[in-house]
Design a protein around this motif. Structure first.
Motif, short mmCIF file in Angstrom:
data_model
loop_
_atom_site.label_atom_id
_atom_site.label_comp_id
_atom_site.label_asym_id
_atom_site.label_seq_id
_atom_site.Cartn_x
_atom_site.Cartn_y
_atom_site.Cartn_z
N SER A 1 0.76 -1.11 -0.30
CA SER A 1 0.19 -0.17 -0.12
C SER A 1 1.23 1.03 -0.11
O SER A 1 -0.14 2.16 0.13
CB SER A 1 -0.82 -0.11 0.65
N ASP A 2 2.16 1.20 0.31
CA ASP A 2 2.96 2.59 0.46
C ASP A 2 3.51 2.92 -1.16
O ASP A 2 3.41 4.36 -1.66
CB ASP A 2 4.24 2.19 1.05
N VAL A 3 2.64 2.03 -2.04
CA VAL A 3 3.55 2.38 -3.40
C VAL A 3 2.06 2.64 -4.67
O VAL A 3 2.43 3.23 -5.60
CB VAL A 3 4.26 1.95 -4.64
N GLU A 4 1.17 2.75 -3.51
CA GLU A 4 -0.30 2.79 -4.67
C GLU A 4 -0.84 4.22 -4.99
O GLU A 4 -0.20 5.20 -3.80
CB GLU A 4 -1.35 2.35 -3.84
N GLY A 5 -1.81 4.89 -5.49
CA GLY A 5 -1.67 6.30 -6.17
C GLY A 5 -1.92 6.29 -7.61
O GLY A 5 -1.78 5.16 -8.08
N ASP A 6 -1.87 7.22 -8.18
CA ASP A 6 -2.34 7.37 -9.41
C ASP A 6 -1.17 7.80 -9.79
O ASP A 6 -0.13 8.15 -10.00
CB ASP A 6 -3.02 9.00 -9.29
N PHE A 7 -1.50 6.82 -11.66
CA PHE A 7 0.28 6.96 -11.98
C PHE A 7 -0.32 7.62 -13.62
O PHE A 7 0.91 6.79 -14.39
CB PHE A 7 0.43 5.23 -12.35
N GLY A 8 -1.15 7.85 -13.56
CA GLY A 8 -1.88 8.53 -14.74
C GLY A 8 -2.26 8.57 -15.85
O GLY A 8 -3.40 7.85 -15.12
N PHE A 9 -2.90 8.92 -16.80
CA PHE A 9 -4.46 8.30 -17.37
C PHE A 9 -3.54 7.47 -18.42
O PHE A 9 -3.17 7.89 -19.43
CB PHE A 9 -4.97 9.84 -17.33
N PHE A 10 -4.33 6.27 -18.44
CA PHE A 10 -4.21 5.46 -19.77
C PHE A 10 -5.49 5.64 -20.86
O PHE A 10 -6.81 4.99 -19.74
CB PHE A 10 -3.68 4.34 -19.61
N SER A 11 -5.35 5.49 -21.95
CA SER A 11 -6.57 5.68 -22.85
C SER A 11 -7.55 4.36 -22.57
O SER A 11 -6.11 2.99 -23.13
CB SER A 11 -5.96 6.56 -24.14
N PRO A 12 -8.32 3.50 -22.44
CA PRO A 12 -8.76 2.76 -22.73
C PRO A 12 -8.95 2.43 -23.67
O PRO A 12 -9.26 0.40 -24.09
CB PRO A 12 -9.94 2.61 -21.91
N HIS A 13 -9.46 2.35 -24.88
CA HIS A 13 -10.00 2.53 -26.35
C HIS A 13 -9.08 3.33 -27.18
O HIS A 13 -10.46 3.23 -28.30
CB HIS A 13 -11.35 2.82 -26.32
N SER A 14 -7.72 3.72 -27.13
CA SER A 14 -7.20 4.51 -28.27
C SER A 14 -7.44 3.61 -29.18
O SER A 14 -6.36 1.89 -28.94
CB SER A 14 -5.99 5.05 -27.70
N TRP A 15 -7.55 3.45 -30.84
CA TRP A 15 -7.07 2.80 -31.73
C TRP A 15 -5.62 3.53 -32.78
O TRP A 15 -4.98 3.48 -32.97
CB TRP A 15 -7.69 2.90 -32.62
N TRP A 16 -5.25 4.50 -31.78
CA TRP A 16 -3.90 5.34 -32.37
C TRP A 16 -2.05 4.76 -32.28
O TRP A 16 -1.39 4.59 -33.38
CB TRP A 16 -3.50 6.61 -31.46
N PRO A 17 -2.52 3.92 -31.06
CA PRO A 17 -0.49 2.31 -31.09
C PRO A 17 -0.99 1.75 -32.24
O PRO A 17 -0.20 1.37 -32.89
CB PRO A 17 -1.67 2.14 -29.58
N LEU A 18 -2.05 1.88 -32.52
CA LEU A 18 -1.79 0.37 -33.84
C LEU A 18 -1.52 0.93 -34.82
O LEU A 18 -0.82 0.26 -35.87
CB LEU A 18 -3.95 -0.37 -33.88
N PHE A 19 -2.25 2.32 -35.63
CA PHE A 19 -1.88 3.05 -36.34
C PHE A 19 -0.35 2.77 -36.21
O PHE A 19 0.24 2.97 -37.47
CB PHE A 19 -2.31 3.85 -36.43
N LEU A 20 0.01 3.70 -35.57
CA LEU A 20 0.88 3.37 -34.83
C LEU A 20 2.05 2.86 -35.25
O LEU A 20 3.45 2.61 -35.71
CB LEU A 20 1.87 4.56 -33.54
N GLY A 21 2.37 1.18 -35.13
CA GLY A 21 2.77 -0.22 -35.18
C GLY A 21 2.51 -0.31 -36.24
O GLY A 21 3.83 -0.97 -37.12
N LEU A 22 2.14 -0.03 -37.42
CA LEU A 22 1.40 -0.09 -38.62
C LEU A 22 2.00 0.44 -39.52
O LEU A 22 3.36 0.07 -40.13
CB LEU A 22 0.15 -0.33 -38.76
#
Length: 133
Positions: free
Chosen positions: A71-92
């Motif tokens: 529990s000492d390391v819990e906390g907010d690590f940022g916002f991560f998009s749950p449904h982004s298609w951009w990583p697929l296009f970036l990889g292709l």
């Protein structure tokens, strides 16, 4: 940071020892492998030194404390998009660019604008229109 710099110190030692062994077994006639292993060791040593210096300047993290709780390391690590298609296009588009390096420069010319467009799209995904953050 203690664990990280120890890990890279071990990787440096391994690469240096393997570079010497590789050189002995090839009678120092095949320089590419030896140079690659020594450069890998050098890069690991630079990272280990950076982590060691940085670890001395900052307070101990919960990861470095053997008595710390999860529990000492819990906390907010940022916002991560749950449904982004951009990583697929970036990889292709990245695959098109790197395939173009092997096949022909005309594919690189086609892939670079696609790579730039998909990188910009991913970075600015939530910064447009009414849905802007």
């Amino acid at each position: 940071m203690k664990v990280e710099y120890k890990l890279f110190t071990i990787l440096f030692s391994f690469s240096a020892i393997m570079g010497v062994i590789y050189g002995i077994f090839t009678h120092w006639h095949e320089p590419v492998g030896v140079v690659g292993l020594f450069l890998t060791g050098g890069l690991c040593l630079m990272i280990a030194f950076f982590l060691w210096v940085t670890g001395r300047k900052i307070d101990l993290r919960p990861d470095d404390n053997p008595d710390a709780l999860i529990s000492d390391v819990e906390g907010d690590f940022g916002f991560f998009s749950p449904h982004s298609w951009w990583p697929l296009f970036l990889g292709l588009s990245g695959a098109i660019v790197f395939l173009g390096l092997a096949v022909g420069w005309w594919m690189v010319i086609i892939g670079l604008p696609l790579l730039a467009l998909s990188a910009i799209g991913w970075v600015f995904e939530y910064f447009r229109g009414d849905e802007a953050i």
